[in-house]
Motif scaffolding. Structure first.
Motif, PDB file in Angstrom:
ATOM      1  N   THR A  21     -28.559 -12.837  18.764  1.00 44.16           N
ATOM      2  CA  THR A  21     -29.299 -12.772  20.032  1.00 44.16           C
ATOM      3  C   THR A  21     -30.796 -12.567  19.832  1.00 44.16           C
ATOM      4  OG1 THR A  21     -28.903 -10.389  20.241  1.00 44.16           O
ATOM      5  CG2 THR A  21     -27.303 -11.875  21.270  1.00 44.16           C
ATOM      6  N   TYR A  22     -31.254 -12.447  18.587  1.00 47.15           N
ATOM      7  CA  TYR A  22     -32.701 -12.334  18.380  1.00 47.15           C
ATOM      8  C   TYR A  22     -33.391 -13.694  18.524  1.00 47.15           C
ATOM      9  CZ  TYR A  22     -31.357 -13.764  13.614  1.00 47.15           C
ATOM     10  OH  TYR A  22     -30.833 -14.423  12.523  1.00 47.15           O
ATOM     11  N   GLY A  23     -32.578 -14.756  18.670  1.00 50.11           N
ATOM     12  CA  GLY A  23     -33.123 -16.091  18.887  1.00 50.11           C
ATOM     13  C   GLY A  23     -33.261 -16.385  20.370  1.00 50.11           C
ATOM     14  N   TYR A  24     -32.610 -17.473  20.837  1.00 48.46           N
ATOM     15  CA  TYR A  24     -32.863 -17.941  22.196  1.00 48.46           C
ATOM     16  C   TYR A  24     -31.622 -18.022  23.078  1.00 48.46           C
ATOM     17  CZ  TYR A  24     -37.559 -18.594  20.670  1.00 48.46           C
ATOM     18  OH  TYR A  24     -38.827 -18.340  20.203  1.00 48.46           O
ATOM     19  N   GLY A  25     -30.514 -17.512  22.616  1.00 44.80           N
ATOM     20  CA  GLY A  25     -29.309 -17.477  23.433  1.00 44.80           C
ATOM     21  C   GLY A  25     -28.939 -16.040  23.773  1.00 44.80           C
ATOM     22  N   SER A  26     -28.291 -15.860  24.900  1.00 41.37           N
ATOM     23  CA  SER A  26     -27.877 -14.521  25.316  1.00 41.37           C
ATOM     24  C   SER A  26     -26.512 -14.167  24.731  1.00 41.37           C
ATOM     25  CB  SER A  26     -27.788 -14.446  26.841  1.00 41.37           C
ATOM     26  OG  SER A  26     -26.733 -15.271  27.308  1.00 41.37           O
ATOM     27  N   LYS A  27     -26.203 -12.888  24.760  1.00 39.83           N
ATOM     28  CA  LYS A  27     -24.889 -12.421  24.308  1.00 39.83           C
ATOM     29  C   LYS A  27     -23.791 -13.086  25.130  1.00 39.83           C
ATOM     30  CE  LYS A  27     -22.144  -8.200  23.717  1.00 39.83           C
ATOM     31  NZ  LYS A  27     -22.153  -6.720  23.833  1.00 39.83           N
TER      32      LYS A  27
END
Length: 219
Positions: A183-189
């Protein structure tokens, strides 16, 4: 035993936001459209470019033109307006020391992925680097993963996929490969779990710890 790790590139190993969004803004300007902000264009990071434009209502011809203008900027400057997430290189080095087979599985054109990884001196950590073709072939993540398996000559059961968007999870699931979402990128959990992620890591440190605990001991 899972001894092959497939990594997405954008949003997983590097943060490409500046270069990608500036290339989109360049395309919008060339097309005579209103230029959106960097924040408004974050959704372009991760999915195949063609898909992102078409989801905004672009016709096939307009999508082709937009991609051409995008590449005018990206191939010269945008790909290097990018940075490696803290801790990534140390993690890759440790994994290679543990005799992992590492691969890149990205929807980004393969020629760009090679240039980016070489620029950041990360290319030598990977046994194969697989992406899409500039002519639009092999953009779906399942197709990219299939090509990784072919080039490495390994079974899907030996692999784990790591990525930051649902496309990474869906592509892995297509091949019955375990998928780890970051989740440190661009998608949510939520996006990642709904797409089939078996684990969620919020930082590179958490990812490193998970790999150490779950997989390194098996090699």
């Amino acid at each position: 035993m899972k001894n092959v790790i497939l990594f997405d590139l954008d949003g997983t190993l590097t943060d490409p936001q500046q270069g990608i969004t500036r290339a989109i803004q360049h395309a919008q300007q060339k097309l005579g459209e209103q230029v959106e902000t960097m924040e408004e264009l974050r959704s372009f990071i991760g999915p195949p470019l063609q898909q992102s434009f078409q989801e905004r209502g672009y016709s096939e011809d307009k999508t082709t033109a937009a991609i051409t203008y995008f590449r005018e900027y990206f191939a010269v400057k945008g790909m290097f307006e990018n940075e490696v997430y803290d801790g990534i290189e140390r993690m890759l080095q440790r994994l290679k020391e543990q005799n992992y087979v590492l691969a890149i599985a990205t929807s980004k054109p393969e020629v760009y992925a090679n240039d980016i990884l070489a620029h950041f001196q990360l290319a030598d950590y990977f046994d194969v680097i697989v992406g899409s073709e500039l002519d639009g072939r092999r953009t779906a993540k399942a197709e990219v993963i299939e090509e990784v398996l072919v080039r490495l000559v390994v079974p899907a059961s030996s692999c784990v996929m790591i990525g930051d968007r649902k496309h990474d999870m869906i592509g892995a699931r297509h091949h019955q490969i375990e998928a780890i979402g970051v989740t440190y990128g661009y998608g949510s959990k939520r996006e990642l779990l709904e797409a089939g992620a078996s684990h969620i890591c919020n930082t590179v440190h958490e990812l490193n710890q998970l790999l150490e605990k779950a997989y390194v001991s098996e090699v």
